[in-house]
Each structure stands twice: as C-alpha cells, then as structure tokens.
Design a protein around this motif. Structure first.
Motif, PDB file in Angstrom:
ATOM      1  N   SER A  64       0.810  -1.222   0.000  1.00 45.17           N
ATOM      2  CA  SER A  64       0.000   0.000   0.000  1.00 45.17           C
ATOM      3  C   SER A  64       0.843   1.272   0.000  1.00 45.17           C
ATOM      4  O   SER A  64       0.304   2.372   0.042  1.00 45.17           O
ATOM      5  CB  SER A  64      -0.938   0.016   1.212  1.00 45.17           C
ATOM      6  OG  SER A  64      -0.178   0.066   2.408  1.00 45.17           O
ATOM      7  N   GLU A  65       2.154   1.121  -0.070  1.00 42.11           N
ATOM      8  CA  GLU A  65       3.053   2.275  -0.053  1.00 42.11           C
ATOM      9  C   GLU A  65       3.632   2.516  -1.447  1.00 42.11           C
ATOM     10  O   GLU A  65       4.106   1.586  -2.094  1.00 42.11           O
ATOM     11  CB  GLU A  65       4.190   2.066   0.952  1.00 42.11           C
ATOM     12  CG  GLU A  65       3.705   1.857   2.381  1.00 42.11           C
ATOM     13  CD  GLU A  65       2.987   3.063   2.947  1.00 42.11           C
ATOM     14  OE1 GLU A  65       3.445   4.206   2.719  1.00 42.11           O
ATOM     15  OE2 GLU A  65       1.966   2.869   3.616  1.00 42.11           O
ATOM     16  N   VAL A  67       6.136   5.406  -3.661  1.00 46.09           N
ATOM     17  CA  VAL A  67       7.024   6.560  -3.638  1.00 46.09           C
ATOM     18  C   VAL A  67       7.182   7.057  -5.075  1.00 46.09           C
ATOM     19  O   VAL A  67       7.369   6.252  -5.990  1.00 46.09           O
ATOM     20  CB  VAL A  67       8.409   6.205  -3.054  1.00 46.09           C
ATOM     21  CG1 VAL A  67       9.341   7.409  -3.084  1.00 46.09           C
ATOM     22  CG2 VAL A  67       8.269   5.660  -1.647  1.00 46.09           C
ATOM     23  N   PHE A  85       5.695  10.333  -0.688  1.00 47.50           N
ATOM     24  CA  PHE A  85       5.410   9.042  -0.084  1.00 47.50           C
ATOM     25  C   PHE A  85       3.902   8.943   0.082  1.00 47.50           C
ATOM     26  O   PHE A  85       3.309   9.726   0.836  1.00 47.50           O
ATOM     27  CB  PHE A  85       6.103   8.923   1.284  1.00 47.50           C
ATOM     28  CG  PHE A  85       7.597   8.998   1.194  1.00 47.50           C
ATOM     29  CD1 PHE A  85       8.358   7.844   1.087  1.00 47.50           C
ATOM     30  CD2 PHE A  85       8.252  10.220   1.201  1.00 47.50           C
ATOM     31  CE1 PHE A  85       9.746   7.905   0.994  1.00 47.50           C
ATOM     32  CE2 PHE A  85       9.631  10.301   1.111  1.00 47.50           C
ATOM     33  CZ  PHE A  85      10.380   9.143   1.007  1.00 47.50           C
ATOM     34  N   TRP A  86       3.296   8.014  -0.625  1.00 46.76           N
ATOM     35  CA  TRP A  86       1.840   7.885  -0.646  1.00 46.76           C
ATOM     36  C   TRP A  86       1.396   6.600   0.030  1.00 46.76           C
ATOM     37  O   TRP A  86       2.067   5.580  -0.066  1.00 46.76           O
ATOM     38  CB  TRP A  86       1.342   7.859  -2.091  1.00 46.76           C
ATOM     39  CG  TRP A  86       1.761   9.022  -2.911  1.00 46.76           C
ATOM     40  CD1 TRP A  86       2.752   9.051  -3.860  1.00 46.76           C
ATOM     41  CD2 TRP A  86       1.220  10.339  -2.876  1.00 46.76           C
ATOM     42  NE1 TRP A  86       2.853  10.298  -4.406  1.00 46.76           N
ATOM     43  CE2 TRP A  86       1.917  11.111  -3.828  1.00 46.76           C
ATOM     44  CE3 TRP A  86       0.204  10.938  -2.143  1.00 46.76           C
ATOM     45  CZ2 TRP A  86       1.642  12.452  -4.058  1.00 46.76           C
ATOM     46  CZ3 TRP A  86      -0.070  12.274  -2.379  1.00 46.76           C
ATOM     47  CH2 TRP A  86       0.637  13.014  -3.313  1.00 46.76           C
ATOM     48  N   THR A  87       0.231   6.661   0.665  1.00 47.20           N
ATOM     49  CA  THR A  87      -0.442   5.473   1.161  1.00 47.20           C
ATOM     50  C   THR A  87      -1.704   5.301   0.336  1.00 47.20           C
ATOM     51  O   THR A  87      -2.504   6.234   0.216  1.00 47.20           O
ATOM     52  CB  THR A  87      -0.804   5.613   2.661  1.00 47.20           C
ATOM     53  OG1 THR A  87       0.403   5.855   3.396  1.00 47.20           O
ATOM     54  CG2 THR A  87      -1.482   4.354   3.172  1.00 47.20           C
TER      55      THR A  87
END
Length: 119
Positions: A64-65, A67, A85-87
C-alpha cells in the motif's frame, strides 16, 4: 501513482480528485503545511500559478506504499523536484508526505567539497 501525475499534467482536476479519499491528508513538511481533504488538495494544486509541467522520474511501489519522484519545471519559478510518499488503500490515496525543493535552493557547504561531486 503515475496516473496522479499524468492527470495533474493534463489539469484534469476531477480526475485527480477521483484518485484521493475524501478525507485524505497530505503533508508538506518543508513548508510546514498539512492539506486536509481531497478538495483542498485538488484546489491547492489547481490554483498553482500556470507555466509548469511534470516529468515523472520514477515510481516505486510495495503493497500500500508508493514513492514517486517528479521534476516540475516552471517558466518563472525555476525547476522543482518532489519526492512523495503515498499510502494507497482500496485503490485511492489516503495519505501522503511530499518533500518539495527548488533545484539549487540547498547550497552544498564548502567542507563537503573534498568528498562530493557536483551533479
């Protein structure tokens, strides 16, 4: 995540919004800002002064991460880079932390010169 940047480049603001959870939170630590909610994130990007383009340099994902690293040249404001940095949960962005800088804004101290090369 490439789709997010593609939609921003196209100024497809409803498309950008469709990729975000309604309550998404995105932080910009370098400027000390937190953007709360999909609509605020879309508006802050849509209102940015025109003259920019986006070049995706890389995207790396694990679970779920995600970049991403992008370069954003602007005719009047110089060249910026962002590492984000995205979730991502259930197919939408629920949170992010973006580090934006202008190329050349952080001057290398002289003491490091013997150990580094200019890029």
């Amino acid at each position: 995540m490439r789709l997010l940047w593609d939609r921003m480049q196209d100024r497809d603001w409803s498309g950008v919004g469709a990729l975000l959870a309604p309550d998404a939170i995105v932080e910009w630590p370098a400027s000390g800002e937190r953007i709360v909610g999909r609509e605020n994130y879309v508006r802050v990007n849509a209102e940015y002064p025109e003259g920019w383009s986006i070049h995706v340099l890389r995207v790396v994902a694990s679970g779920s991460e995600v970049v991403s690293e992008v370069e954003v040249p602007h005719g009047a404001m110089g060249v910026h880079r962002a590492v984000s940095f995205w979730t991502v949960e259930n197919g939408v962005i629920t949170g992010g932390r973006e580090y934006w800088t202008e190329l050349g804004a952080d001057r290398a101290p002289a003491w490091r010169a013997p150990y580094t090369e200019r890029i």
